[in-house]
Scaffold this motif. Structure first.
Motif, short mmCIF file in Angstrom:
data_model
loop_
_atom_site.label_atom_id
_atom_site.label_comp_id
_atom_site.label_asym_id
_atom_site.label_seq_id
_atom_site.Cartn_x
_atom_site.Cartn_y
_atom_site.Cartn_z
N ARG A 74 0.84 -1.21 0.00
CA ARG A 74 0.00 0.00 0.00
C ARG A 74 0.87 1.25 0.00
N VAL A 75 2.01 1.17 0.70
CA VAL A 75 2.93 2.32 0.74
C VAL A 75 3.50 2.56 -0.66
N ALA A 76 4.00 1.49 -1.29
CA ALA A 76 4.59 1.63 -2.64
C ALA A 76 3.53 2.12 -3.62
N CYS A 98 15.40 6.39 -0.45
CA CYS A 98 16.07 7.49 -1.18
C CYS A 98 15.15 8.23 -2.13
N GLY A 99 13.92 7.74 -2.34
CA GLY A 99 13.04 8.40 -3.30
C GLY A 99 13.66 8.37 -4.69
N ILE A 100 13.60 9.48 -5.41
CA ILE A 100 14.19 9.51 -6.76
C ILE A 100 15.65 9.97 -6.71
N ASP A 103 13.64 -3.11 1.05
CA ASP A 103 12.83 -2.71 2.20
C ASP A 103 13.75 -2.28 3.34
N ALA A 104 13.45 -1.12 3.89
CA ALA A 104 14.24 -0.61 5.02
C ALA A 104 14.22 -1.56 6.21
N LEU A 105 13.22 -2.44 6.25
CA LEU A 105 13.11 -3.37 7.39
C LEU A 105 13.88 -4.66 7.17
N CYS A 142 18.17 8.86 6.54
CA CYS A 142 16.80 8.41 6.34
C CYS A 142 15.91 9.64 6.49
N GLN A 143 15.54 10.23 5.36
CA GLN A 143 14.78 11.49 5.37
C GLN A 143 13.32 11.24 5.01
N TYR A 144 12.42 11.54 5.94
CA TYR A 144 10.97 11.52 5.69
C TYR A 144 10.48 10.18 5.14
C1 LIG Z 1 8.53 11.20 1.27
S1 LIG Z 1 9.53 10.15 0.31
C2 LIG Z 1 11.19 10.72 0.75
C3 LIG Z 1 12.20 10.37 -0.33
C4 LIG Z 1 13.63 10.86 -0.06
N1 LIG Z 1 14.15 10.39 1.22
C5 LIG Z 1 13.72 12.37 -0.11
O1 LIG Z 1 13.84 12.97 0.97
O2 LIG Z 1 13.70 12.94 -1.21
C6 LIG Z 1 9.45 8.61 1.24
C7 LIG Z 1 10.16 7.47 0.55
O3 LIG Z 1 10.25 6.36 1.44
C8 LIG Z 1 10.11 5.17 0.69
N2 LIG Z 1 9.74 4.10 1.62
C9 LIG Z 1 8.64 4.03 2.41
N3 LIG Z 1 8.66 2.89 3.14
C10 LIG Z 1 9.81 2.24 2.81
C11 LIG Z 1 10.40 1.02 3.22
N4 LIG Z 1 9.82 0.18 4.10
N5 LIG Z 1 11.59 0.68 2.68
C12 LIG Z 1 12.20 1.48 1.76
N6 LIG Z 1 11.69 2.64 1.33
C13 LIG Z 1 10.50 3.02 1.85
C14 LIG Z 1 9.06 5.51 -0.35
O4 LIG Z 1 9.09 4.65 -1.44
C15 LIG Z 1 9.46 6.95 -0.70
O5 LIG Z 1 10.37 6.98 -1.76
#
Ligand SMILES: C[S@@+](CC[C@H](N)C(=O)[O-])C[C@H]1O[C@@H](n2cnc3c(N)ncnc32)[C@H](O)[C@@H]1O
Length: 272
Positions: A3-5, A68-70, A117-119, A133-135
């Motif tokens: 659901r997050v992805a 890392c987002g994009i 996955d971060a987990l 790990c930002q946001y």
């Molecule tokens: C708000 S964006 C922030 C992206 C990046 N850190 C930035 O600051 O530009 C949140 C990101 O966290 C990723 N994300 C969420 N849960 C995650 C997980 N369990 N493992 C890896 N990535 C995850 C999402 O796919 C998304 O790219």
């Protein structure tokens, strides 16, 4: 997790971003010129610059950017510190966009992108000199496992820079927000709970900073510019579509109302 992805998934991101730069008359693709478009967190590039300064990474070191987002923060970190950076993200579309933009910015050999996955980080213990790990943590219920994984892949003495929204005292934000369509994929912890989870994971906390006043100032400046100049051509809407505007309005109002706190933390994995 799916659901997050799904919340984040968006096709064709890199071509749209590169076309928007060209349309704005910008022919250099650099972390700097990409910054209005690829920093997906509160306080944008200013927050990333603060994070880079706090982390103090240098050439020859290896840094992991979790979620890392994009890849905007990862590219800026690699370009400004000289470190090698690995960006990991759950969302396939973001990993694809990050790889294309890394190459377009001439950083393809310095920034590696891994879908994961971060987990369950796919790296051996002690692989990295530092991690960021930002946001991202707002999407993750199991903070204990998130912080344990970050600590595991760091070498002893390695720094971990964590930032994101924490729960304020005034109740939940209105959804959708930039990180979640509904409360079902939003897991906001209070600052006190965040501190306790980091300590329980075995981190030493070097700096625990409430960046909400800085974020309020950023929002005030953005509103002023919006009134004077209208919506900017280059912004997160290029990547995310126009629905980001409602999401950003909701999160900005929640910050104003004390529902969200912008937290910026620097921790360290103890040497012994
Ligand atoms: C708000 S964006 C922030 C992206 C990046 N850190 C930035 O600051 O530009 C949140 C990101 O966290 C990723 N994300 C969420 N849960 C995650 C997980 N369990 N493992 C890896 N990535 C995850 C999402 O796919 C998304 O790219």
């Amino acid at each position: 997790m799916d659901r997050v992805a799904r919340h984040y998934a968006r096709g064709g991101i890199a071509p749209r971003i590169l076309a928007a730069l060209r349309a704005a008359g910008i022919d250099q693709v650099t972390p700097e010129t990409l910054a209005p478009l690829d920093q997906f967190h509160a306080r944008g590039v200013d927050a990333t610059r603060d994070l880079i300064a706090a982390l103090g990474a240098s050439a020859g070191e290896q840094v992991l950017d979790i979620g890392c987002g994009i890849g905007g923060p990862a590219r800026m970190l690699a370009a400004e510190s000289g470190a090698g950076v690995t960006g990991l993200d759950l969302t396939q579309d973001y990993c694809a966009a990050a790889r294309t933009l890394n190459h377009a910015a001439g950083l393809g050999d310095r920034v590696t992108v891994v879908r994961g996955d971060a987990l369950a980080l796919p790296f051996a213990d002690g692989t990295f000199d530092a991690a960021t790990c930002q946001y991202v943590a707002m999407n993750i219920a199991d903070k204990a496992l998130l912080y344990a994984e970050a600590r595991r892949v760091l070498r002893p003495g390695g720094a971990f820079a964590l930032s994101g929204f924490a729960a304020g005292s005034a109740g939940a934000p209105t959804y959708p927000t930039p990180w979640a369509e509904t409360a079902a994929t939003s897991f906001l912890a209070t600052p006190a709970a965040t501190r306790a989870e980091l300590l329980a994971a075995g981190f030493a906390i070097a700096r625990f900073h409430d960046a909400t006043p800085a974020l309020l100032a950023t929002h005030a400046a953005l509103r002023k510019r919006l009134r004077a100049e209208g919506p900017p051509a280059l912004g997160l809407h290029v990547m995310l579509g126009d629905r980001i505007r409602e999401q950003q309005r909701n999160s900005a109002r929640a910050v104003d109302e004390g529902r969200l706190i912008a937290l910026e933390v620097l921790c360290r994995k103890p040497r012994f």
